[in-house]
Design a protein around this motif. Structure first.
Motif, PDB file in Angstrom:
ATOM      1  N   UNK A   1       0.837  -1.208   0.000  1.00  0.00           N
ATOM      2  CA  UNK A   1       0.000   0.000   0.000  1.00  0.00           C
ATOM      3  C   UNK A   1       0.871   1.257   0.000  1.00  0.00           C
ATOM      4  N   UNK A   2       2.169   1.083   0.098  1.00  0.00           N
ATOM      5  CA  UNK A   2       3.078   2.229   0.193  1.00  0.00           C
ATOM      6  C   UNK A   2       4.172   2.146  -0.856  1.00  0.00           C
ATOM      7  N   UNK A   3       4.094   3.045  -1.825  1.00  0.00           N
ATOM      8  CA  UNK A   3       5.164   3.134  -2.824  1.00  0.00           C
ATOM      9  C   UNK A   3       6.462   3.554  -2.146  1.00  0.00           C
ATOM     10  N   UNK A   4       6.345   4.420  -1.140  1.00  0.00           N
ATOM     11  CA  UNK A   4       7.525   4.930  -0.440  1.00  0.00           C
ATOM     12  C   UNK A   4       8.288   3.819   0.269  1.00  0.00           C
ATOM     13  N   UNK A   5       7.568   2.795   0.750  1.00  0.00           N
ATOM     14  CA  UNK A   5       8.238   1.678   1.413  1.00  0.00           C
ATOM     15  C   UNK A   5       9.110   0.909   0.426  1.00  0.00           C
ATOM     16  N   UNK A   6       8.585   0.721  -0.790  1.00  0.00           N
ATOM     17  CA  UNK A   6       9.352   0.005  -1.815  1.00  0.00           C
ATOM     18  C   UNK A   6      10.559   0.829  -2.255  1.00  0.00           C
ATOM     19  N   UNK A   7      10.342   2.119  -2.509  1.00  0.00           N
ATOM     20  CA  UNK A   7      11.453   2.955  -2.973  1.00  0.00           C
ATOM     21  C   UNK A   7      12.511   3.146  -1.875  1.00  0.00           C
ATOM     22  N   UNK A   8      12.076   3.114  -0.598  1.00  0.00           N
ATOM     23  CA  UNK A   8      13.055   3.214   0.492  1.00  0.00           C
ATOM     24  C   UNK A   8      14.002   2.025   0.463  1.00  0.00           C
ATOM     25  N   UNK A   9      13.463   0.852   0.114  1.00  0.00           N
ATOM     26  CA  UNK A   9      14.302  -0.348  -0.008  1.00  0.00           C
ATOM     27  C   UNK A   9      15.327  -0.156  -1.123  1.00  0.00           C
ATOM     28  N   UNK A  10      14.906   0.438  -2.226  1.00  0.00           N
ATOM     29  CA  UNK A  10      15.823   0.709  -3.333  1.00  0.00           C
ATOM     30  C   UNK A  10      16.851   1.761  -2.936  1.00  0.00           C
ATOM     31  N   UNK A  11      16.399   2.780  -2.201  1.00  0.00           N
ATOM     32  CA  UNK A  11      17.324   3.827  -1.732  1.00  0.00           C
ATOM     33  C   UNK A  11      18.423   3.241  -0.858  1.00  0.00           C
ATOM     34  N   UNK A  12      18.050   2.305   0.011  1.00  0.00           N
ATOM     35  CA  UNK A  12      19.024   1.693   0.912  1.00  0.00           C
ATOM     36  C   UNK A  12      20.115   0.957   0.146  1.00  0.00           C
ATOM     37  N   UNK A  13      19.766   0.464  -1.045  1.00  0.00           N
ATOM     38  CA  UNK A  13      20.732  -0.270  -1.870  1.00  0.00           C
ATOM     39  C   UNK A  13      21.448   0.634  -2.863  1.00  0.00           C
ATOM     40  N   UNK A  14      21.114   1.942  -2.849  1.00  0.00           N
ATOM     41  CA  UNK A  14      21.751   2.867  -3.784  1.00  0.00           C
ATOM     42  C   UNK A  14      21.332   2.654  -5.221  1.00  0.00           C
ATOM     43  N   UNK A  15      20.103   2.202  -5.425  1.00  0.00           N
ATOM     44  CA  UNK A  15      19.600   1.892  -6.771  1.00  0.00           C
ATOM     45  C   UNK A  15      18.856   3.098  -7.326  1.00  0.00           C
ATOM     46  N   UNK A  16      19.195   3.484  -8.558  1.00  0.00           N
ATOM     47  CA  UNK A  16      18.505   4.599  -9.213  1.00  0.00           C
ATOM     48  C   UNK A  16      17.182   4.123  -9.798  1.00  0.00           C
ATOM     49  N   UNK A  17      16.156   4.929  -9.657  1.00  0.00           N
ATOM     50  CA  UNK A  17      14.837   4.558 -10.158  1.00  0.00           C
ATOM     51  C   UNK A  17      14.041   5.808 -10.499  1.00  0.00           C
ATOM     52  N   UNK A  18      12.942   5.589 -11.198  1.00  0.00           N
ATOM     53  CA  UNK A  18      12.020   6.681 -11.535  1.00  0.00           C
ATOM     54  C   UNK A  18      10.602   6.167 -11.320  1.00  0.00           C
ATOM     55  N   UNK A  19       9.786   6.929 -10.593  1.00  0.00           N
ATOM     56  CA  UNK A  19       8.407   6.530 -10.314  1.00  0.00           C
ATOM     57  C   UNK A  19       7.478   7.183 -11.336  1.00  0.00           C
ATOM     58  N   UNK A  20       6.583   6.391 -11.894  1.00  0.00           N
ATOM     59  CA  UNK A  20       5.612   6.895 -12.879  1.00  0.00           C
ATOM     60  C   UNK A  20       4.206   6.506 -12.433  1.00  0.00           C
TER      61      UNK A  20
END
Length: 367
Positions: A116-135
């Protein structure tokens, strides 16, 4: 022309449009192909199914990509496994060509994740230093609007995460090609699938190798982004910051040599050192790029300031003869022309990610 021959011609043309990425949707590809083949209106009954077109696309892939397609499929599956393990808390499911094996050049990895939280998923990516773009994409179907959230990740192979609410994890999505329930696999199912498809494979060892293999394009992006904050002398660079300049130079280099990855990289990366050590930007840039660019690209970057001196007539005769002896001398002069021309205020330039994607595609096509 009989109906079966007409249908085969539409299949071939629609597949060609999709394989070459001129079209991405089956319906549009079919209609465009039908108009070309039939020179006008075509009966709906004469249009091929999505499955027929998909099978023809696979024939294109087998013909033009050969053994590299099989090698790429395993690499894509291992990368998919890495992301599924990373996002295990969000009950990931793999779908699409990476699972079925129906890949072609430019195919990406499609995963469904549930939260239910996009921010929770992107936080996981942030922790790994992964670049992403949300659409956030609005789709209207049956008179009802729905918003879909996609997270696009640029890695060796592009990854698209589609986010759904947690309660839809067990929902049976339908495939647009077959009309049947979509093929997908959970993490345990995918691991078992890989062990069956590749007998004797050590998934943990192969995954460790994948994680150690740093995506060089991520390095390029990391070095280029800070250039947006590097302000330059208006006397020599009236166009503005160093990133804007670099994208202008890249765009000009692409026009000159559209299939030369090394030359395009030299154009895009020639000033990355300015965000590290403005007083010694050439050496700083080369040190940061060491191991991630070819010898030719490094030579062009190393001597791009010498090329300005050649143009100005201020370089010594011995140094000039040494440069002229190199097989890449003409390309160095061309890079200098692009560097000088890429200093215009207000010129439209490609987005950084689009530029990197374009070079990545040249790399895949031309090796």
């Amino acid at each position: 022309m009989n109906t079966s021959k007409l249908r085969r011609q539409i299949v071939f043309e629609a597949a060609r449009l999709m394989y070459s990425r001129q079209e991405t949707e089956y319906y549009r590809a079919k209609m465009k192909a039908a108009r070309k083949v039939c020179q006008g209106w075509v009966k709906p009954a004469d249009l091929p199914s999505n499955r027929e077109i998909r099978d023809e696309i696979q024939r294109f892939a087998c013909t033009f990509e050969g053994d590299t397609r099989t090698q790429n499929l395993l690499s894509m599956r291992l990368q998919a496994l890495r992301y599924m393990r990373l996002l295990n808390a969000y009950r990931p499911k793999i779908i699409g060509s990476t699972l079925t094996g129906h890949i072609r050049q430019g195919s990406d990895i499609d995963l469904h994740v549930f939260s239910h939280s996009c921010e929770a998923v992107t936080a996981q990516l942030d922790d790994e230093g992964i670049d992403y773009r949300v659409e956030h994409k609005t789709v209207k179907k049956h008179g009802e609007e729905r918003i879909f959230t996609h997270i696009h990740i640029q890695d060796q192979y592009a990854v698209e995460l589609t986010l759904y609410p947690t309660e839809r994890a067990s929902y049976g999505f339908k495939c647009s090609i077959t009309g049947k329930q979509i093929e997908r696999a959970t993490l345990p199912e995918f691991e078992q699938f890989l062990l069956k498809e590749y007998p004797g494979i050590d998934l943990d060892q192969r995954l460790a190798e994948v994680e150690q293999n740093i995506d060089r394009f991520q390095i390029y992006r990391m070095l280029l982004i800070p250039l947006a904050g590097v302000k330059q002398s208006r006397k020599y660079h009236p166009e503005g910051d160093a990133l804007y300049h670099s994208l202008q130079v890249y765009d000009l280099a692409y026009d000159e040599q559209p299939y030369d990855e090394e030359f395009q990289l030299a154009a895009l990366l020639h000033d990355v050192g300015k965000a590290i050590d403005a007083q010694n930007h050439v050496e700083a840039g080369l040190e940061a790029l060491d191991g991630f660019i070819s010898e030719r690209t490094a030579w062009l970057i190393q001597h791009h300031m010498d090329a300005h001196a050649i143009k100005a007539g201020t370089i010594g005769a011995r140094a000039r003869r040494r440069l002229m002896a190199n097989e890449n001398y003409e390309d160095l002069l061309l890079l200098e022309e692009c560097d000088q021309a890429g200093r215009l205020p207000g010129v439209e330039v490609p987005d950084l990610d689009d530029a990197l994607d374009s070079i990545r595609e040249v790399s895949r096509l031309c090796g």
